[in-house]
Design a protein around this motif. Sequence first.
Motif, PDB file in Angstrom:
ATOM      1  N   VAL A 160      25.837 -87.676  70.340  1.00 31.87           N
ATOM      2  CA  VAL A 160      26.722 -87.465  71.340  1.00 31.87           C
ATOM      3  C   VAL A 160      28.116 -88.133  70.467  1.00 31.87           C
ATOM      4  CG1 VAL A 160      27.809 -88.974  73.441  1.00 31.87           C
ATOM      5  CG2 VAL A 160      25.123 -88.648  73.111  1.00 31.87           C
ATOM      6  N   VAL A 161      29.257 -87.199  70.911  1.00 32.66           N
ATOM      7  CA  VAL A 161      30.453 -87.324  70.412  1.00 32.66           C
ATOM      8  C   VAL A 161      31.639 -87.561  71.373  1.00 32.66           C
ATOM      9  CG1 VAL A 161      30.082 -85.986  68.031  1.00 32.66           C
ATOM     10  CG2 VAL A 161      30.836 -84.850  70.104  1.00 32.66           C
ATOM     11  N   LEU A 162      31.170 -87.157  72.593  1.00 29.95           N
ATOM     12  CA  LEU A 162      32.147 -87.580  73.716  1.00 29.95           C
ATOM     13  C   LEU A 162      31.311 -87.851  75.084  1.00 29.95           C
ATOM     14  CD1 LEU A 162      35.294 -85.234  73.252  1.00 29.95           C
ATOM     15  CD2 LEU A 162      35.161 -87.469  72.651  1.00 29.95           C
ATOM     16  N   ARG A 171      43.329 -86.517  70.169  1.00 27.49           N
ATOM     17  CA  ARG A 171      42.001 -87.002  69.679  1.00 27.49           C
ATOM     18  C   ARG A 171      40.754 -86.186  70.001  1.00 27.49           C
ATOM     19  NH1 ARG A 171      44.720 -91.692  70.920  1.00 27.49           N
ATOM     20  NH2 ARG A 171      45.345 -92.963  69.365  1.00 27.49           N
ATOM     21  N   GLU A 172      40.622 -86.043  71.223  1.00 28.80           N
ATOM     22  CA  GLU A 172      39.595 -85.452  71.739  1.00 28.80           C
ATOM     23  C   GLU A 172      39.386 -84.121  71.682  1.00 28.80           C
ATOM     24  OE1 GLU A 172      41.052 -87.684  73.247  1.00 28.80           O
ATOM     25  OE2 GLU A 172      39.602 -89.472  73.043  1.00 28.80           O
ATOM     26  N   VAL A 173      40.860 -83.510  71.662  1.00 30.07           N
ATOM     27  CA  VAL A 173      41.064 -81.768  71.707  1.00 30.07           C
ATOM     28  C   VAL A 173      40.763 -81.760  69.999  1.00 30.07           C
ATOM     29  CG1 VAL A 173      42.681 -80.232  71.289  1.00 30.07           C
ATOM     30  CG2 VAL A 173      42.579 -81.514  73.125  1.00 30.07           C
ATOM     31  N   LEU A 175      38.558 -83.219  68.009  1.00 35.36           N
ATOM     32  CA  LEU A 175      37.412 -83.480  67.743  1.00 35.36           C
ATOM     33  C   LEU A 175      36.659 -82.522  68.412  1.00 35.36           C
ATOM     34  CD1 LEU A 175      35.255 -85.680  66.515  1.00 35.36           C
ATOM     35  CD2 LEU A 175      34.729 -86.229  69.094  1.00 35.36           C
ATOM     36  N   LEU A 179      34.190 -79.163  66.253  1.00 40.24           N
ATOM     37  CA  LEU A 179      32.803 -79.327  66.476  1.00 40.24           C
ATOM     38  C   LEU A 179      32.682 -77.944  67.234  1.00 40.24           C
ATOM     39  CD1 LEU A 179      32.038 -82.654  67.112  1.00 40.24           C
ATOM     40  CD2 LEU A 179      30.863 -81.459  65.334  1.00 40.24           C
TER      41      LEU A 179
END
Lengths: 420, 420
Positions: A160-162, A171-173, A175, A179
């Motif tokens: 699980v990454v998010l 940051r999430e963009v 990641l 991926l």
Amino acid sequence: MHHDFFTIIAREAFEELLRTFPPLPTERVGLDRAEGRILAEQLRAGHDWPLSHRSCMDGYALDARDAFGASEQNPVYLDCVGAPHVDENPGMTLAPGQCVRIATGGSLPKGADAVVMVEHTVCMDDWDEDAATGTIEVRKAAAPGLNVMQRGEDALAGAVVLEPGTRIGFREVGLGAALGFTEMDVFCRPRVGILSTGDELVAVEHTPRVGQVRDVNSHTLALSARRAGALVRGYGIVPDDAPSLIATVQQAVAENDLVLLSGGSSIGVRDLTVQAIEAQNDAEILAHGVAISPGKPTILGRAGQTPVMGLPGQVASAQVVMFCLVMPFIGHLQGQGNAFDTTVRPVRQAILARNVASKQGREDYVRIRFEERPHQLPLAHPVLGKSGLLRTLVDAHGLMSVPADAEGVYKDALIDVWTV
Amino acid sequence: MHHDFFTIIAREAFEELLRTFPPLPTERVGLDRAEGRILAEQLRAGHDWPLSHRSCMDGYALDARDAFGASEQNPVYLDCVGAPHVDENPGMTLAPGQCVRIATGGSLPKGADAVVMVEHTVCMDDWDEDAATGTIEVRKAAAPGLNVMQRGEDALAGAVVLEPGTRIGFREVGLGAALGFTEMDVFCRPRVGILSTGDELVAVEHTPRVGQVRDVNSHTLALSARRAGALVRGYGIVPDDAPSLIATVQQAVAENDLVLLSGGSSIGVRDLTVQAIEAQNDAEILAHGVAISPGKPTILGRAGQTPVMGLPGQVASAQVVMFCLVMPFIGHLQGQGNAFDTTVRPVRQAILARNVASKQGREDYVRIRFEERPHQLPLAHPVLGKSGLLRTLVDAHGLMSVPADAEGVYKDALIDVWTV
């Protein structure tokens, strides 16, 4: 139809709103449109990341045992057998005493487990730059893993990454891009309808005569709602006339997920707002006031499942209600879990410049202007003046809160100023 | 063409950039599109504001002398002669002993200079609600000006209400709406072209094989540039090949006010970026590095009057350069006066959880993760791990800065964490 004209809800009761009105449904958006949205799904890595052992530096990939004890005084000499291009999967296997030149981001060949930075090496006389072959003097010892990102060190396949509920930022963009998440499930942005009521209001492009004022709230509330993530539709100025107001509210309720009215704090205008909400299908007044000041005469209601809020007409008061109640509520509607958590407000610490008195039983918000001082916390000056004046709004840098159970705050107190 | 491969500019030299590249021209935008823009003109009030003496409260407008000494024990009795509608310009003049009912925002008739709140009055038996006439008992004394916004108290006709250089927020939009500024002159938003270089890069929708990585920077840099106010155009991935890179940079320079390249920190890729900038018309390399870490291998150049910046390829390093250099520079291009003023960064105070070492001569940025503690400042944990890993980026809540003249910061120090 429930009706208790004297219900004034305290901050704690805002939580009740969250139960009454659950977050909106979700939608799929592209990665580049996801910023500021709340993730509605769990994202798992589709493959190991990094895909292979990769170098963090420009240098030479080697077996750490071959550089055991190396130093400037006691260098070791290795045979460089080439320089795989950065995007290559090096098929070779290093033999003992061999190394390869490697660029930042390059994948390590089999047999290599460390990278020595180029700054800690010297090319010997037999060096062939074109082929990147020859003898390399290594002047620093290497431990296994030195300057290497390990395969799967960021994420193993399936990890699980998010988690759902995460607010998407840069940051999430990043990641998500790494991926391969080209799109993701996020909560919908609330559609917010905004209308101003008052016979005295004229649109900004008109010149008021004595007795009239321009409609400021349509603009400031729209801006604040947008900043909170809403899609705003304006319904303009509605006169103080029950049939007009009832019809406009009906239209706004049909077209939005939240409807905001702002009208004078006048008793008559508040009655009219209540009347316009109650005239809708399956309507209910949930509260006739909130225990915050300014902003007390705020009306909370619903028409069917659509929340309808009546804000004070005074610009500064309406804005405090936006900050304390409406903007967090918009956040909640789009899936923000900690919407009413006051500890996440951005604050700046300051020293209060004078005593501030406050009534118990309501949360008081006082506009603050900072006076900067070198090498000290700023002084916080309460902005005095009638709250109907716009200058008091423009002159303020933030808000201080006096809790409902306090009678005031003394001069020289260390305070948190909410830098809205 | 100036060329000094070893020029590494310190933070102080960022100011030089501001002189080399002045702010963009201005444009006229509507009030509702002005948020976040920098005002390029001085705005003066076209008329007094408020236009007349206005009531801050629901109550009764009267001559303060008529309520001299009034109290609950010793009320005074006034003759209410009506209730002008809130949007009316009351043409009447109050005679001694008279008052009118007034709503919040209503204009005072001649002869009235104060408003007593409705809560401090009682209607007597002769009261006629429809006509709003009859005897009013006033239970509180009034001083001249009580609960009254004076004509021109916010702004007198001709007074400056907003100075050029002001950032437009909800306060300024509110003031603009009240005074009838339907549009205003603001600095243009910079057009920013973004391209990624590297043979190892593939687009987000592709599955990389070993040796390849997805292009993250195109997404994270675009998001950060937009947040700083830019209009972003993406030029995708350009291979490590001089003619392709030169051609794409040429197109991006022609179409934008600022061009950002991000490529590996590899020595070869940096050379290629320098080469692609130098190949443009009237080009100059201004600096081959900046004294911040991570981010040191940043290249600053210009092609004609267009700035071109070469950022490191590692996502976290590129992002630090965005925060410290590029986003402030975008702010400067759109007229922000204090673009490089580090004291206006949003910070949160915390206690450093362990010693942090740093090299002198460069400004070090260390990623920080907060550990919340009840009733204490949070602990600031430096996020360890290779900067090429994305986890170190996602796990961080902000950045701490170690100044160029410090060797480090000790455990337990009170630090400011920049909450980017």
